[in-house]
Scaffold this motif. Structure first.
Motif, mmCIF file in Angstrom:
data_model
loop_
_atom_site.group_PDB
_atom_site.id
_atom_site.type_symbol
_atom_site.label_atom_id
_atom_site.label_comp_id
_atom_site.label_asym_id
_atom_site.label_seq_id
_atom_site.Cartn_x
_atom_site.Cartn_y
_atom_site.Cartn_z
ATOM 1 N N GLY A 216 41.123 46.923 45.715
ATOM 2 C CA GLY A 216 40.520 46.747 44.386
ATOM 3 C C GLY A 216 39.656 45.496 44.409
ATOM 4 N N ALA A 217 39.135 45.121 43.233
ATOM 5 C CA ALA A 217 38.349 43.865 43.203
ATOM 6 C C ALA A 217 39.244 42.762 43.742
ATOM 7 C CB ALA A 217 37.908 43.583 41.779
ATOM 8 N N TYR A 218 40.515 42.790 43.323
ATOM 9 C CA TYR A 218 41.539 41.943 43.975
ATOM 10 C C TYR A 218 42.467 42.907 44.697
ATOM 11 C CZ TYR A 218 40.412 37.566 41.520
ATOM 12 O OH TYR A 218 39.796 36.410 41.077
ATOM 13 N N ASP A 219 42.571 42.782 46.020
ATOM 14 C CA ASP A 219 43.487 43.662 46.760
ATOM 15 C C ASP A 219 44.917 43.146 46.580
ATOM 16 O OD1 ASP A 219 41.084 43.206 49.359
ATOM 17 O OD2 ASP A 219 41.160 44.850 47.911
ATOM 18 N N VAL A 220 45.842 44.043 46.327
ATOM 19 C CA VAL A 220 47.259 43.648 46.194
ATOM 20 C C VAL A 220 47.983 44.059 47.462
ATOM 21 C CG1 VAL A 220 49.404 44.120 44.946
ATOM 22 C CG2 VAL A 220 47.261 43.820 43.688
ATOM 23 N N ILE A 221 48.648 43.078 48.082
ATOM 24 C CA ILE A 221 49.317 43.307 49.359
ATOM 25 C C ILE A 221 50.783 42.923 49.191
ATOM 26 C CG2 ILE A 221 49.439 42.571 51.779
ATOM 27 C CD1 ILE A 221 46.265 41.603 50.623
ATOM 28 N N THR A 222 51.691 43.859 49.465
ATOM 29 C CA THR A 222 53.104 43.531 49.273
ATOM 30 C C THR A 222 54.000 44.434 50.110
ATOM 31 O OG1 THR A 222 54.910 43.413 47.666
ATOM 32 C CG2 THR A 222 53.194 45.045 47.239
ATOM 33 N N ASP A 223 55.135 43.869 50.539
ATOM 34 C CA ASP A 223 56.125 44.681 51.261
ATOM 35 C C ASP A 223 57.350 44.923 50.377
ATOM 36 O OD1 ASP A 223 57.320 41.863 53.307
ATOM 37 O OD2 ASP A 223 57.208 42.202 51.134
ATOM 38 N N GLY A 224 57.153 44.703 49.086
ATOM 39 C CA GLY A 224 58.273 44.884 48.161
ATOM 40 C C GLY A 224 58.978 43.573 47.893
ATOM 41 N N GLU A 225 58.781 42.603 48.800
ATOM 42 C CA GLU A 225 59.344 41.248 48.599
ATOM 43 C C GLU A 225 58.196 40.286 48.357
ATOM 44 O OE1 GLU A 225 63.466 41.669 49.531
ATOM 45 O OE2 GLU A 225 62.660 39.789 50.307
ATOM 46 N N ASP A 226 57.512 39.930 49.500
ATOM 47 C CA ASP A 226 56.404 38.971 49.381
ATOM 48 C C ASP A 226 55.204 39.656 48.734
ATOM 49 O OD1 ASP A 226 57.633 36.846 50.554
ATOM 50 O OD2 ASP A 226 57.078 37.446 52.588
ATOM 51 N N LEU A 227 54.380 38.856 48.130
ATOM 52 C CA LEU A 227 53.168 39.370 47.483
ATOM 53 C C LEU A 227 51.992 38.500 47.876
ATOM 54 C CD1 LEU A 227 51.781 41.131 45.241
ATOM 55 C CD2 LEU A 227 52.283 39.262 43.672
ATOM 56 N N ARG A 228 50.902 39.135 48.270
ATOM 57 C CA ARG A 228 49.668 38.375 48.512
ATOM 58 C C ARG A 228 48.556 39.084 47.730
ATOM 59 N NH1 ARG A 228 50.649 36.666 53.752
ATOM 60 N NH2 ARG A 228 52.756 35.777 53.714
ATOM 61 N N VAL A 229 47.550 38.321 47.349
ATOM 62 C CA VAL A 229 46.391 38.921 46.675
ATOM 63 C C VAL A 229 45.155 38.455 47.427
ATOM 64 C CG1 VAL A 229 45.066 38.947 44.524
ATOM 65 C CG2 VAL A 229 47.578 38.996 44.458
ATOM 66 N N ASN A 230 44.275 39.397 47.730
ATOM 67 C CA ASN A 230 43.057 39.047 48.469
ATOM 68 C C ASN A 230 41.861 39.101 47.536
ATOM 69 O OD1 ASN A 230 41.370 38.572 50.856
ATOM 70 N ND2 ASN A 230 40.587 40.599 50.314
ATOM 71 N N ARG A 231 41.089 37.990 47.530
ATOM 72 C CA ARG A 231 39.957 37.916 46.597
ATOM 73 C C ARG A 231 38.613 38.027 47.310
ATOM 74 N NH1 ARG A 231 41.314 32.491 43.347
ATOM 75 N NH2 ARG A 231 41.365 31.683 45.472
ATOM 76 N N THR A 232 38.618 38.189 48.635
ATOM 77 C CA THR A 232 37.312 38.304 49.304
ATOM 78 C C THR A 232 36.791 39.724 49.058
ATOM 79 O OG1 THR A 232 38.292 39.132 51.349
ATOM 80 C CG2 THR A 232 38.003 36.737 51.165
ATOM 81 N N GLY A 233 35.507 39.921 49.306
ATOM 82 C CA GLY A 233 34.923 41.244 49.077
ATOM 83 C C GLY A 233 34.042 41.212 47.841
ATOM 84 N N ASN A 234 33.313 42.262 47.627
ATOM 85 C CA ASN A 234 32.340 42.289 46.523
ATOM 86 C C ASN A 234 32.019 43.733 46.163
ATOM 87 O OD1 ASN A 234 29.985 43.322 48.131
ATOM 88 N ND2 ASN A 234 30.591 41.543 49.354
ATOM 89 N N PRO A 235 31.385 43.914 44.987
ATOM 90 C CA PRO A 235 31.131 45.287 44.516
ATOM 91 C C PRO A 235 30.251 46.107 45.475
ATOM 92 C CG PRO A 235 30.732 43.674 42.767
ATOM 93 C CD PRO A 235 30.960 42.893 44.024
ATOM 94 N N GLY A 236 29.581 45.440 46.403
ATOM 95 C CA GLY A 236 28.755 46.195 47.353
ATOM 96 C C GLY A 236 29.619 47.034 48.278
ATOM 97 N N MET A 237 30.929 46.757 48.256
ATOM 98 C CA MET A 237 31.788 47.413 49.246
ATOM 99 C C MET A 237 32.415 48.702 48.740
ATOM 100 S SD MET A 237 33.457 44.016 50.859
ATOM 101 C CE MET A 237 34.499 44.903 51.967
#
Ligand SMILES: NC(=O)C1=CN([C@@H]2O[C@H](COP(=O)(O)OP(=O)(O)OC[C@H]3O[C@@H](n4cnc5c(N)ncnc54)[C@H](O)[C@@H]3O)[C@@H](O)[C@H]2O)[C@H](O)CC1
Ligand SMILES: [K+]
Length: 495
Positions: free
Chosen positions: A409-430
């Motif tokens: 997504g615009a912010y990618d959500v990454i999780t294994d059910g415990e830890d959580l990371r959010v990725n903010r790189t990337g842009n609407p061109g993608m």
């Protein structure tokens, strides 16, 4: 709970967010000083025994906050061997503050220069998370001296360890045995550890009190992916072919470009060898895209259960299988994916139409699923308005299905059910087609050497950063192949 590697990553992310390590060391030093004050009476004698790394650097800072005590700083070794600029700056600042600081070049031969004998408090700042292997000299002998100072009737000093007692592995709590078979580490009465608890301190059989000191690392440094997350990709100079992973991409059928994008991205993200298993109908085309790929065609135009033996042979001996790019969703294809996963116990990235089988398949495999929000819903996953809401719900869904999720997504959500990371790189061109295939390939390559959650976080960060580099240079209108060539730059840790 945080491991030493994760601490280094979060530390580097903090620096990228404008909280430099120098400030963290200042906070760490202050935390040590506060701990000393809890046990030292006014006028007490405080000896700080310092190593040449940042663990010692923390204590150099602490000394500046303790100059109302009879404070002594003792560096093990020569000042010019201090390892980091920050630690060196803090060592030099002691002279300016007229603090009794001395370099003891040979503490084994001259233990008295450590002034442990009449110390009321001894601060153990020899080594922290930088320890590797059993304590070497002079730290080994000094560790014994410090432990003696704590228990000798004469001084009965209180020993405060900085971050972890020197000689203890912060992740495991183990104390490696030396050549003489002896396990030597400082026996601390109190431990001041930074930012978060360390697994090794839980394991440590000790009645030491552990204080977890907040040193001002922003929450964002642990939540959002950043350059620190790439540190795990640093390569051992001694490594050789195959160490950085072999990936099998199983894709193609209705679409030919997808498996090629994923395979080429896997190469660019660091895999040593990439194989593609695809229908014969597209094999020639896939091979035509890149001579660096080893292409195995299976009969027909789509993946079917008859192909499973071949796929299983190809998957055996590989580190990661990337399932999905361009497979399509014909019933025989999905049942082939399901049956493969049922008896596969390795690592796999599952993308695109193959994702549909994941929630219901019983598998021992370690999966990283890379759905966009529509595919997540098709998996029976949650939908949500904003990324914060989505993050929490996706974390619950990942826990429910028992696999790592990277929800794009615009912010990618990454999780294994415990830890959580959010990725903010990337842009609407993608949003252009194919960027998901590039991401799946990149995650597959990184998953050869990194834990699934970390591989997904790095893959998302690198893919987005590659897209940002392209847009910065040429504006929107990027196509998926533009990303592939920028991935090596996007994963550079020295950038
Ligand atoms: N990461 C953070 O957020 C923060 C870390 N801080 C402090 O930094 C230390 C880790 O520092 P580092 O320089 O990486 O390593 P150490 O100081 O722990 O030790 C390295 C030093 O020790 C030598 N060495 C390694 N193994 C051995 C051994 N078996 N025997 C003898 N000597 C050994 C090595 O050669 C180096 O000279 C962390 O613990 C925190 O205290 C911060 O300042 C706060 C933020
Ligand atoms: K220590």
């Amino acid at each position: 709970m945080i491991t030493a590697d994760r601490m280094a990553a979060v530390d580097a992310n903090a620096a990228a967010l404008g909280v430099p390590r120098k400030q963290l060391m200042e906070s760490a030093g202050n935390a040590i000083a506060r701990e000393v004050r809890t046990v030292a009476d006014p006028g007490a004698t405080v000896t700080l025994v310092c190593g040449r790394g940042n663990n010692g650097g923390d204590a150099f800072v602490a000394a500046r906050f303790l100059s109302d005590y009879d404070v002594r700083v003792r560096l093990l070794g020569r000042p010019e061997t201090i390892r980091t600029t920050i630690a060196k700056e803090n060592w030099d600042a002691l002279a300016a503050a007229e603090i009794d600081a001395e370099a003891v070049v040979d503490p084994v031969a001259e233990p008295n220069r450590l002034t442990l004998a009449n110390a009321d408090v001894v601060v153990d700042a020899m080594l922290g998370t930088g320890v590797s292997g059993p304590l070497r000299e002079p730290e080994r002998t000094v560790a014994k001296r410090i432990t003696e100072a704590a228990s000798s009737t004469a001084s009965d000093a209180t020993v405060i360890a900085v971050d972890v007692p020197s000689g203890v592995d912060a992740d495991t709590g183990e104390v490696a045995a030396g050549p003489d078979g002896e396990h030597v580490a400082v026996a601390a009465d109190r431990i001041v550890t930074f930012h978060d608890a360390k697994p090794g301190l839980e394991e440590l059989r000790t009645d030491a009190t552990v204080t977890v000191a907040d040193i001002g690392i922003p929450t964002a440094a642990a939540l959002f992916t950043g350059p620190g997350d790439l540190l795990g990709l640093d390569r051992d100079p001694e490594s050789h072919k195959g160490d950085h992973g072999e990936v099998l991409v199983v894709g193609g059928g209705p679409y030919t470009g997808a498996p090629t994008l994923a395979a080429r991205a896997a190469l660019r993200a660091g895999a040593d060898l990439v194989r593609v298993a695809c229908p014969e109908s597209v094999a020639r085309e896939v091979q035509g895209f890149s001579e660096n790929l080893i292409v195995h065609g299976f009969p027909g135009a789509i993946l079917e259960p008859d192909h499973l033996d071949r796929i299983r042979d190809l998957a055996a001996g590989r580190d990661v299988v990337v399932f999905g790019p361009g497979l399509g969703d014909a019933e025989p294809t999905l049942s082939a994916v399901e049956r493969f996963l049922e008896d596969y116990d390795g690592r796999a990235v599952v993308d695109a139409d193959a994702l549909q089988v994941v929630p219901d398949v019983e598998t021992e495999a370690t999966l990283v699923c890379t759905p966009h929000q529509g595919e997540l819903r098709a998996m029976g996953g949650p939908s949500a308005e904003n990324w914060r809401e989505r993050a929490e719900r996706v974390r619950e869904f990942a826990a429910e299905i028992g696999h790592t999720l990277l929800v794009k997504g615009a912010y990618d959500v990454i999780t294994d059910g415990e830890d959580l990371r959010v990725n903010r790189t990337g842009n609407p061109g993608m949003t252009v087609g194919g960027t998901g295939d590039v991401l799946a390939g990149a995650v597959g390559a990184v998953a050869c050497t990194q834990r699934p959650l970390q591989a997904a976080a790095i893959g998302a960060y690198a893919n987005g950063r590659a897209g940002d580099l392209v847009v910065e240079e040429r504006g929107y209108g990027l196509v998926a192949t533009d990303l592939i060539d920028r991935i090596p730059e996007a994963v550079r840790t020295d950038a």
